[in-house]
Design an enzyme around this catalytic site. Structure first.
Site, PDB file in Angstrom:
ATOM      1  CG  ASP A 193      47.732 -19.953  31.770  1.00  0.00           C
ATOM      2  OD1 ASP A 193      46.863 -19.068  31.818  1.00  0.00           O
ATOM      3  OD2 ASP A 193      48.098 -20.511  30.713  1.00  0.00           O
ATOM      4  CB  ILE A 194      45.209 -24.746  30.921  1.00  0.00           C
ATOM      5  CG1 ILE A 194      44.483 -25.139  32.213  1.00  0.00           C
ATOM      6  CG2 ILE A 194      45.199 -25.914  29.934  1.00  0.00           C
ATOM      7  CD1 ILE A 194      43.004 -25.451  32.011  1.00  0.00           C
ATOM      8  CG  ASN A 212      38.600 -23.049  24.374  1.00  0.00           C
ATOM      9  OD1 ASN A 212      37.980 -24.012  24.849  1.00  0.00           O
ATOM     10  ND2 ASN A 212      38.925 -21.992  25.086  1.00  0.00           N
ATOM     11  CG  ASP A 216      33.019 -24.370  29.114  1.00  0.00           C
ATOM     12  OD1 ASP A 216      33.958 -23.549  29.186  1.00  0.00           O
ATOM     13  OD2 ASP A 216      31.887 -24.082  28.693  1.00  0.00           O
ATOM     14  CD  GLU A 246      43.849 -19.474  29.476  1.00  0.00           C
ATOM     15  OE1 GLU A 246      44.778 -19.112  28.747  1.00  0.00           O
ATOM     16  OE2 GLU A 246      42.720 -18.908  29.481  1.00  0.00           O
TER      17      GLU A 246
END
Length: 308
Positions: A177-178, A185, A194, A220
């Site tokens: 997971d980022i 964002n 993206d 993500e």
């Protein structure tokens, strides 16, 4: 332009067929025997074969039988060329997989028309198969990252875990997971987000094996299925990916954005799991632990770091 292989032990018939086809714009290759024809097909497959039935050594039937047995993946149309008009011979040829029959003596125009018809059918069949393959690929691929999608991952995970349990093999799963992706964002915009997802997928793909399954699990999150891989080895792979992500300069237009990732790892038989749901749940719990104990780290089996 399509290439036609003309196979006949009679040089005059070969030349007549070749000249007729060349006059219609086709490229031709000639073979005087069945064995020579098979060698040519194996080395440089043509688009169609005009094949004499009665030849010394290997008959046309023998050649087609060998072709369908050893080189069936070529899907190569064959037109038999024969002086025999017996219906049983034609029946045998069609049962072996011939597409058409042309009786000697033939007219050049008829040969060209039959070749043209078979090549048109082949082209239509190839296009249909390509369309089906494309649709199959689209159905299991995440459009943004070109990684596999969640549905494909879950299906493969069920298959691989069942095989691992049945044959006492290892299989592992990485959940990545980022960190702070919503903040990325909100700060840089969704287009930048993206770009980061695409680049991270490419980065992870470069640090796993060809047989491993990289998928966008959702948002993500990415999942990586590692067949025949022990959980400790998967944790080392996850740490390598985490380190590369931390050191990479992600870009979006003129922006350079630093990113980190938190990762959870689980695997059979190191972990007491027997279903894909249990494997995912355990990797997800360890991802949650990585998130809530500082981020930018890998949480896997308890002793994976000490085993380095």
């Amino acid at each position: 332009m399509s290439t036609v292989l003309v196979v006949d032990d009679n040089v005059d018939i070969r030349r007549l067929a070749s000249l007729s086809l060349k006059g219609a714009g086709y490229t031709t290759v000639e073979a005087a025997s069945g064995s020579e024809a098979l060698s040519i097909i194996a080395a440089t497959p043509p688009d169609l074969v005009v094949l004499d039935v009665m030849m010394p050594g290997m008959t046309g039937f023998d050649v087609l039988r060998e072709l369908r047995a050893r080189l069936c993946h070529l899907d190569l149309p064959v037109i038999f060329l024969t002086a025999k008009t017996d219906i049983s011979d034609k029946e045998q040829g069609f049962e072996l997989g011939a597409e058409d029959y042309l009786t000697k003596p033939f007219t050049p125009k008829e040969l060209v028309l039959r070749v043209k018809a078979q090549l048109r059918l082949k082209s239509e069949g190839d296009k249909l198969r390509d369309d089906v393959r494309r649709q199959e690929q689209l159905s299991c691929t995440d459009e943004l990252t070109q990684a596999y999608n969640r549905r494909h991952l879950l299906q493969r995970m069920k298959e691989e875990l069942a095989e691992a349990v049945r044959h006492e093999r290892s299989v592992s799963f990485i959940m990545l997971d980022i960190d702070h992706f919503k903040q990325i964002n909100d700060t840089y915009g969704h287009l930048a987000g993206d770009d980061i997802l695409r680049q991270l997928a490419d980065l992870a793909r470069g640090h796993i094996r060809q047989e491993d399954i990289l998928a966008r699990y959702g948002g993500e999150e990415f999942g990586i299925l590692l067949p025949t891989t022990q959980a400790q080895t998967a944790a080392f792979t996850a740490e390598r990916i985490r380190s590369v992500v931390q050191g990479n300069k992600f870009t979006s237009g003129q922006l350079v954005i630093r990113v980190t990732a938190s990762i959870g790892v689980a695997g059979f038989p190191a972990d007491p799991v027997t279903t894909s749901d249990e494997l995912i749940e355990l990797a997800d719990k360890r991802l949650y632990m990585a998130k809530h104990t500082g981020r930018n780290q890998v949480v896997g089996p308890e002793n994976w770091q000490s085993a380095a």
